[in-house]
Write a protein that holds these residues in place. Structure first.
Motif, PDB file in Angstrom:
ATOM      1  N   GLN A 109       2.710  28.366  19.712  1.00  0.00           N
ATOM      2  CA  GLN A 109       1.491  29.058  20.148  1.00  0.00           C
ATOM      3  C   GLN A 109       0.920  29.903  19.023  1.00  0.00           C
ATOM      4  O   GLN A 109      -0.301  29.992  18.848  1.00  0.00           O
ATOM      5  CB  GLN A 109       1.787  29.939  21.367  1.00  0.00           C
ATOM      6  N   GLU A 110       1.782  30.512  18.235  1.00  0.00           N
ATOM      7  CA  GLU A 110       1.311  31.289  17.094  1.00  0.00           C
ATOM      8  C   GLU A 110       0.627  30.385  16.068  1.00  0.00           C
ATOM      9  O   GLU A 110      -0.407  30.737  15.497  1.00  0.00           O
ATOM     10  CB  GLU A 110       2.481  32.043  16.450  1.00  0.00           C
ATOM     11  N   ARG A 111       1.226  29.192  15.848  1.00  0.00           N
ATOM     12  CA  ARG A 111       0.605  28.226  14.941  1.00  0.00           C
ATOM     13  C   ARG A 111      -0.755  27.782  15.475  1.00  0.00           C
ATOM     14  O   ARG A 111      -1.722  27.648  14.731  1.00  0.00           O
ATOM     15  CB  ARG A 111       1.505  27.010  14.753  1.00  0.00           C
ATOM     16  N   SER A 130      -2.759  29.464  17.446  1.00  0.00           N
ATOM     17  CA  SER A 130      -3.713  30.565  17.315  1.00  0.00           C
ATOM     18  C   SER A 130      -4.261  30.674  15.901  1.00  0.00           C
ATOM     19  O   SER A 130      -5.433  30.999  15.694  1.00  0.00           O
ATOM     20  CB  SER A 130      -3.045  31.894  17.701  1.00  0.00           C
ATOM     21  N   ARG A 131      -3.407  30.370  14.915  1.00  0.00           N
ATOM     22  CA  ARG A 131      -3.829  30.480  13.520  1.00  0.00           C
ATOM     23  C   ARG A 131      -4.664  29.292  13.052  1.00  0.00           C
ATOM     24  O   ARG A 131      -5.586  29.455  12.265  1.00  0.00           O
ATOM     25  CB  ARG A 131      -2.601  30.611  12.599  1.00  0.00           C
ATOM     26  N   ARG A 165       6.639  30.004  21.905  1.00  0.00           N
ATOM     27  CA  ARG A 165       5.978  31.069  21.135  1.00  0.00           C
ATOM     28  C   ARG A 165       5.620  30.661  19.709  1.00  0.00           C
ATOM     29  O   ARG A 165       4.513  30.934  19.253  1.00  0.00           O
ATOM     30  CB  ARG A 165       6.886  32.311  21.105  1.00  0.00           C
ATOM     31  N   THR A 166       6.533  30.005  18.994  1.00  0.00           N
ATOM     32  CA  THR A 166       6.267  29.654  17.598  1.00  0.00           C
ATOM     33  C   THR A 166       5.078  28.711  17.479  1.00  0.00           C
ATOM     34  O   THR A 166       4.184  28.899  16.643  1.00  0.00           O
ATOM     35  CB  THR A 166       7.498  28.993  16.965  1.00  0.00           C
TER      36      THR A 166
END
Length: 226
Positions: free
Chosen positions: A31-33, A35-36, A28-29
């Motif tokens: 994937q968030e990076r 996405s950003r 998750r961490t």
């Protein structure tokens, strides 16, 4: 020059998921990076994506179009190292990121190109912690290296007429729209040598030459030359 495409949903891009499944299943961490920070780029046909001496800013993920990677020789000729198509990787970019070195070659769009770029720090993080991505990067690196070794062998040990004959036989359409200069760069030879080899094949009845085009005249004779 480069500008972002209209689609803002970076990870939802269907083509990206299909072409690069190694990006699925990221924790998750990360994937968030992703996405950003994933950067979308569009460039028109014939635009230069990188030049020799440039610093590599990230790992390119080609979604649409085709890119030609070229190396200049000391005598001013250019040799095509390889081409990148959607889903494939650029080993020059990979080696530059891993070795923190400048580009030793030039990348140019052969058609309109759409790609996403993984920033250097995120590339490093995915290599370190996401096994599917790591296998993809090094697997593609090994495949491309093997192809380039075969190319070196062809240039060193196969005659130019044989290489051109084999190239023509590999084209289903039976014709190639290309100048002598571009063909020379593609197969790693001088334009003068390519022109002589083409004339030899034409005289043998294997091909027909017109301005900017090569047609197969006799596949059987061409096969014999190859």
């Amino acid at each position: 020059m480069p500008h972002p495409p209209t689609d803002p949903h970076l990870l939802e891009h269907a083509a990206l998921r299909t072409l690069f499944p190694a990006l699925l299943g990221i924790e998750r961490t990360l994937q968030e990076r992703l996405s950003r920070s994933l950067q979308w780029v569009q460039v028109p046909r014939e635009a230069v994506l990188f030049a020799a001496g440039d610093v590599c800013q990230g790992f390119p993920l080609l979604v649409a179009g085709e890119v030609q990677v070229m190396r200049s020789t000391p005598d001013g000729h250019e040799i095509e190292l390889y081409r990148i198509r959607p889903g494939e990787s650029c080993i020059v970019s990979t080696s530059c990121l891993l070795g923190e070195a400048a580009y030793p070659a030039r990348g140019q769009a052969l058609s309109d190109v759409v790609l996403a770029v993984l920033p250097h720090d995120l590339f490093d993080a995915l290599i370190a912690s996401h096994a599917p991505f790591r296998r993809y990067v090094f697997g593609r690196f090994a495949e491309r290296l093997a192809q380039m070794m075969q190319r070196v062998e062809d240039v060193a040990f196969r005659s130019l007429t044989r290489r051109i004959a084999a190239l023509m036989l590999s084209i289903p359409e039976g014709h190639l729209d290309i100048t002598h200069e571009k063909l020379a760069a593609q197969i790693g030879a001088s334009r003068e040598a390519v022109s002589r080899a083409l004339k030899k094949l034409e005289d043998a009845g294997c091909i027909r030459l017109t301005r900017g085009r090569i047609d197969t005249a006799d596949p059987t004779r061409l096969q014999a030359e190859a």
